[in-house]
Design a protein around this motif. Structure first.
Motif, PDB file in Angstrom:
ATOM      1  N   ALA A 145       0.838  -1.200   0.000  1.00  0.00           N
ATOM      2  CA  ALA A 145       0.000   0.000   0.000  1.00  0.00           C
ATOM      3  C   ALA A 145       0.869   1.245   0.000  1.00  0.00           C
ATOM      4  N   ILE A 146       0.325   2.324  -0.586  1.00  0.00           N
ATOM      5  CA  ILE A 146       0.926   3.654  -0.560  1.00  0.00           C
ATOM      6  C   ILE A 146      -0.116   4.617  -0.018  1.00  0.00           C
ATOM      7  N   VAL A 147       0.280   5.443   0.957  1.00  0.00           N
ATOM      8  CA  VAL A 147      -0.626   6.402   1.581  1.00  0.00           C
ATOM      9  C   VAL A 147       0.021   7.783   1.500  1.00  0.00           C
ATOM     10  N   CYS A 148      -0.694   8.758   0.959  1.00  0.00           N
ATOM     11  CA  CYS A 148      -0.188  10.125   0.850  1.00  0.00           C
ATOM     12  C   CYS A 148      -1.046  11.069   1.676  1.00  0.00           C
ATOM     13  N   VAL A 149      -0.394  11.956   2.407  1.00  0.00           N
ATOM     14  CA  VAL A 149      -1.043  13.015   3.188  1.00  0.00           C
ATOM     15  C   VAL A 149      -0.400  14.341   2.787  1.00  0.00           C
ATOM     16  N   PRO A 150      -1.051  15.485   3.087  1.00  0.00           N
ATOM     17  CA  PRO A 150      -0.569  16.757   2.516  1.00  0.00           C
ATOM     18  C   PRO A 150       0.817  17.200   2.958  1.00  0.00           C
ATOM     19  N   ASP A 151       1.116  17.247   4.276  1.00  0.00           N
ATOM     20  CA  ASP A 151       2.391  17.835   4.700  1.00  0.00           C
ATOM     21  C   ASP A 151       3.037  17.001   5.792  1.00  0.00           C
ATOM     22  N   VAL A 152       4.235  17.433   6.193  1.00  0.00           N
ATOM     23  CA  VAL A 152       5.021  16.651   7.138  1.00  0.00           C
ATOM     24  C   VAL A 152       4.402  16.638   8.531  1.00  0.00           C
TER      25      VAL A 152
ATOM     26  N   GLY B 240       8.004  -1.669  12.013  1.00  0.00           N
ATOM     27  CA  GLY B 240       8.704  -2.257  10.884  1.00  0.00           C
ATOM     28  C   GLY B 240       7.876  -2.594   9.668  1.00  0.00           C
ATOM     29  N   HIS B 241       6.578  -2.326   9.698  1.00  0.00           N
ATOM     30  CA  HIS B 241       5.736  -2.671   8.549  1.00  0.00           C
ATOM     31  C   HIS B 241       5.613  -1.534   7.541  1.00  0.00           C
TER      32      HIS B 241
ATOM     33  N   VAL C  46       4.572  -1.056   2.815  1.00  0.00           N
ATOM     34  CA  VAL C  46       3.716   0.105   3.037  1.00  0.00           C
ATOM     35  C   VAL C  46       4.595   1.348   3.072  1.00  0.00           C
ATOM     36  N   VAL C  47       4.232   2.351   2.271  1.00  0.00           N
ATOM     37  CA  VAL C  47       4.940   3.630   2.238  1.00  0.00           C
ATOM     38  C   VAL C  47       3.945   4.722   2.596  1.00  0.00           C
ATOM     39  N   LEU C  48       4.312   5.541   3.582  1.00  0.00           N
ATOM     40  CA  LEU C  48       3.511   6.688   4.010  1.00  0.00           C
ATOM     41  C   LEU C  48       4.327   7.946   3.738  1.00  0.00           C
ATOM     42  N   GLY C  49       3.718   8.931   3.103  1.00  0.00           N
ATOM     43  CA  GLY C  49       4.486  10.142   2.842  1.00  0.00           C
ATOM     44  C   GLY C  49       3.646  11.232   2.206  1.00  0.00           C
TER      45      GLY C  49
ATOM     46  N   PRO D   6       8.183   2.637  -5.279  1.00  0.00           N
ATOM     47  CA  PRO D   6       8.226   1.351  -5.983  1.00  0.00           C
ATOM     48  C   PRO D   6       7.778   0.183  -5.104  1.00  0.00           C
ATOM     49  N   VAL D   7       6.525   0.197  -4.709  1.00  0.00           N
ATOM     50  CA  VAL D   7       5.972  -0.867  -3.874  1.00  0.00           C
ATOM     51  C   VAL D   7       5.560  -2.032  -4.765  1.00  0.00           C
ATOM     52  N   ALA D   8       6.076  -3.221  -4.452  1.00  0.00           N
ATOM     53  CA  ALA D   8       5.734  -4.398  -5.244  1.00  0.00           C
ATOM     54  C   ALA D   8       4.355  -4.917  -4.844  1.00  0.00           C
ATOM     55  N   ASP D   9       3.676  -5.554  -5.806  1.00  0.00           N
ATOM     56  CA  ASP D   9       2.335  -6.123  -5.568  1.00  0.00           C
ATOM     57  C   ASP D   9       1.424  -5.092  -4.912  1.00  0.00           C
ATOM     58  N   LEU D  10       1.340  -3.941  -5.540  1.00  0.00           N
ATOM     59  CA  LEU D  10       0.567  -2.838  -4.981  1.00  0.00           C
ATOM     60  C   LEU D  10      -0.912  -3.196  -4.955  1.00  0.00           C
ATOM     61  N   GLY D  11      -1.515  -3.063  -3.763  1.00  0.00           N
ATOM     62  CA  GLY D  11      -2.922  -3.397  -3.612  1.00  0.00           C
ATOM     63  C   GLY D  11      -3.806  -2.227  -3.249  1.00  0.00           C
TER      64      GLY D  11
END
Length: 664
Positions: free
Chosen positions: A214-221, A238-239, A266-269, A277-282
């Motif tokens: 999964a990839i999660v985007c939010v507006p600012d730091v 660690g996840h 999982v990438v949050l940013g 580059p998240v593999a098997d993106l769901g």
């Protein structure tokens, strides 16, 4: 003469030694790799007319290092430039001799095929080049981070339920479909009460349970820090990793590599994470898509929402876009059936939002006042934290003549006059020229009034009205992330509101008319987004007061962001503005735009302008607006890209092209 020549004691001239010749270096052609000897390379040339991959021969000595996705150096137009290997093939369509790869910078594969395809889609969508998009997608290399040890595998994912979604119609079903490996596309209207970070974390946990990332985007730091803590609480250590553009280079690259290597899923940013580059993106999740921080300020100026929509369409991953407010773009996708909505029922929605009182400041037939009696009464009845949203940060941000009400202007440049702080001199906002003895040129008055008051001046007024209560401000360069619970009055500019444990007991929206007075086609949508976000910080059973015109604030009274978005979308359709149309702003010198306006475009493209970019600064250039139906947007972008390629090939300056800009 003859005797001298025959004299054996006569010194003879020593002949000069013959010049030593350096043997010429013979250019030896490297041997090609035996297997897949051709590397297809995306070259960072910066030239629009050369926006395509180029074939290079792979030397045998670099065979093992040259892997798809790695960074290389190649000779291009007589100089060494950077590039990425996108694939290796057996043959090439190039006629003639191929140049060899000059160097493999790193054999670490940082450009995955999925991200390369996405970057191409984004470049085509925004009339840009692949190289420009890849600079946004892949952070600079950091050798020490690349050589560091990989993290240990995380502990097993703890059991996660869907409690945060039970108040929403279709919420539990969303989590169940993610756990089953499906790819639903959802627009989520969040209500106060449950932390949205926890809700999204539960959706991410369901996606992980299906074996996908999964990839999660939010507006600012500031949002990233809060969501990072919530993700750790729900998913465990660690996840996931955090990826933002403001991280130190080593930290950012280490997070990027963790995703590229598959160490985390999982990438949050912020907006930089949309290309992770998240593999098997769901799952692709985006919070508060109307925030202007999602608009990339670098070419080709993509919007994170559009990047994630393209990625969801091309990869088949689920899409979850949520917010307390809803944009016209979101409403357009809901009405078209491209995605479904997850909302709370009417009773739950009304109970979750604070009860709102709207006043224009008038009392018993008197003229409206800026600080109405209803606000002071509500604050006196409150024993907890109070949030007061003020549109502007400064002290007295606009000045006018007390006698005739004409705006006060600078004597030197005719710019607006302001007072930046209490006791400070009156200065010009444009040229900073002080005006110690100002006199109105219309009525010759010398007294000034302030029709627009900033947060600092408002804080002084509230401090005098409530001498026993702590008053703090948040905004500008002094943004508070959190304030302690208790009796405190917080004055904040929009977007800088600090959080408080348990929520605010009272939220006051000041000067709503001022937020709506800005010259911007998105002013109503942006104002409602900021108002809904402020009201969402209220705690259970809280109240709210809005100072403004009740007819303009009915969406807040009804707690109905979806209804407002539907009306906003209808208004955009009537005026042929995005998202119902594709709009392109082209900035260039006047002679370039004159040529551009005369070119044939798509069948239904309208040409508007050119007009000055800034009427106060003629040197800023001119702007041409191209507007077409949405169905012709791809063709219009391709035509603009072809025009830029023509100028690039002729070594002429390039226009600045922005597709669907937020402001124009």
């Amino acid at each position: 003469m003859s005797d001298q020549q025959g004299d054996p004691d006569q010194l003879a001239l020593v002949p000069s030694p013959a010049a030593r010749r350096t043997p010429a270096k013979t250019a030896t052609t490297p041997a090609e790799a035996d297997r897949l000897p051709i590397a297809r390379v995306v070259v960072d040339s910066g030239l629009v007319h050369l926006d395509r991959p180029f074939d290079y021969a792979v030397p045998a000595e670099l065979d093992e290092q040259t892997v798809p996705g790695c960074r290389v150096k190649v000779r291009f137009a007589g100089r060494l430039v950077d590039g990425y290997v996108v694939e290796r093939v057996d043959d090439t369509a190039h006629e003639g001799r191929l140049a060899f790869l000059a160097k493999v910078v790193s054999s670490e594969p940082v450009l995955t095929p999925e991200v390369a395809a996405l970057a191409r889609l984004v470049a085509d969508r925004y009339a840009g080049t692949l190289g420009d998009v890849l600079r946004l997608a892949i952070p600079p290399r950091h050798a020490r981070a690349e050589a560091s040890a990989r993290p240990a595998p995380p502990d097993p994912l703890p059991p996660v339920g869907h409690e945060a979604w039970t108040d929403y119609t279709g919420g539990p079903e969303l989590v169940a479909s993610l756990r089953a490996g499906a790819g639903p596309r959802v627009w989520w209207s969040a209500v106060p009460g449950t932390d949205p970070a926890t809700s999204v974390a539960q959706a991410v946990a369901a996606t992980l349970a299906s074996g996908r990332g999964a990839i999660v985007c939010v507006p600012d730091v500031r949002d990233v820090a809060r969501w990072d803590a919530a993700f750790t609480a729900v998913l465990g250590e660690g996840h996931h990793v955090v990826l933002t553009g403001v991280q130190k280079p080593a930290v950012r690259y280490r997070s990027f590599l963790a995703a590229a290597r598959g160490d985390v899923r999982v990438v949050l940013g912020t907006r930089a994470a949309a290309f992770a580059p998240v593999a098997d993106l769901g799952l692709l999740a985006l919070w508060d898509d109307g925030d202007d921080l999602y608009a990339e300020p670098r070419a080709p100026y993509p919007h994170t929402r559009e990047v994630m929509l393209l990625r969801a369409s091309s990869s088949g991953a689920a899409l979850l876009v949520g917010g307390h407010a809803r944009t016209a773009e979101g409403q357009s996708l809901v009405e078209s059936g491209w995605c479904t909505e997850v909302v709370a029922d009417r009773a739950t929605r009304r109970a979750a939002w604070p009860q709102l009182l709207v006043t224009d400041g008038a009392s018993a037939g008197s003229a409206p006042v800026r600080l109405p009696h209803e606000v002071f009464t509500a604050i006196r009845r409150t024993s907890g934290a109070v949030l007061i949203q003020v549109p502007r940060r400064g002290y007295r941000e606009s000045l006018a003549c007390q006698r005739c009400r004409e705006q006060a202007r600078c004597e030197a440049c005719q710019g607006p006059l302001v007072q930046p702080a209490a006791g400070a001199a009156i200065v010009c906002r444009w040229c900073a020229h002080e005006q110690p003895r100002w006199q109105c040129p219309h009525c010759h008055g010398t007294q000034l009034r302030s029709p627009v008051v900033g947060a600092l001046r408002t804080a002084e007024e509230y401090a005098r009205a409530f001498p026993g209560v702590e008053v703090v401000t948040s905004g500008g360069s002094a943004v508070l992330d959190r304030v302690p619970a208790g009796r405190v009055i917080v004055l904040s500019t929009p977007g800088a509101e600090p959080h408080v444990d348990g929520g605010y007991d009272l939220v006051v929206l000041m000067d709503t008319w001022l937020m709506l007075a800005r010259d911007d086609v998105r002013v109503e949508e942006e104002s409602h987004r900021r108002w809904f976000n402020a009201l969402a910080l209220a705690g259970p059973g809280a109240h709210a007061v809005a100072v403004g015109d009740p007819t303009q604030l009915q969406a807040l009274v009804r707690a109905d962001p979806a209804g407002f978005a539907a009306r906003e979308l209808a208004a955009r359709a009537e005026t042929h503005l995005p998202p119902t149309a594709r709009l392109v702003a082209v900035d260039a010198p006047g002679e370039v735009l004159t040529e551009l306006a005369a070119r044939p475009w798509t069948p239904h493209t309208e040409v508007l302008g050119p007009v000055p970019v800034d009427v106060r600064a003629p040197e800023s250039g001119e702007r041409l607006i191209l507007r077409s139906p949405r169905r012709e947007g791809t063709a219009l972008a391709a035509a603009l890209k072809a025009y830029a390629a023509e100028r690039s090939a002729a070594k002429l300056s390039l226009p600045r092209i922005q597709v669907d800009p937020l402001t124009f």
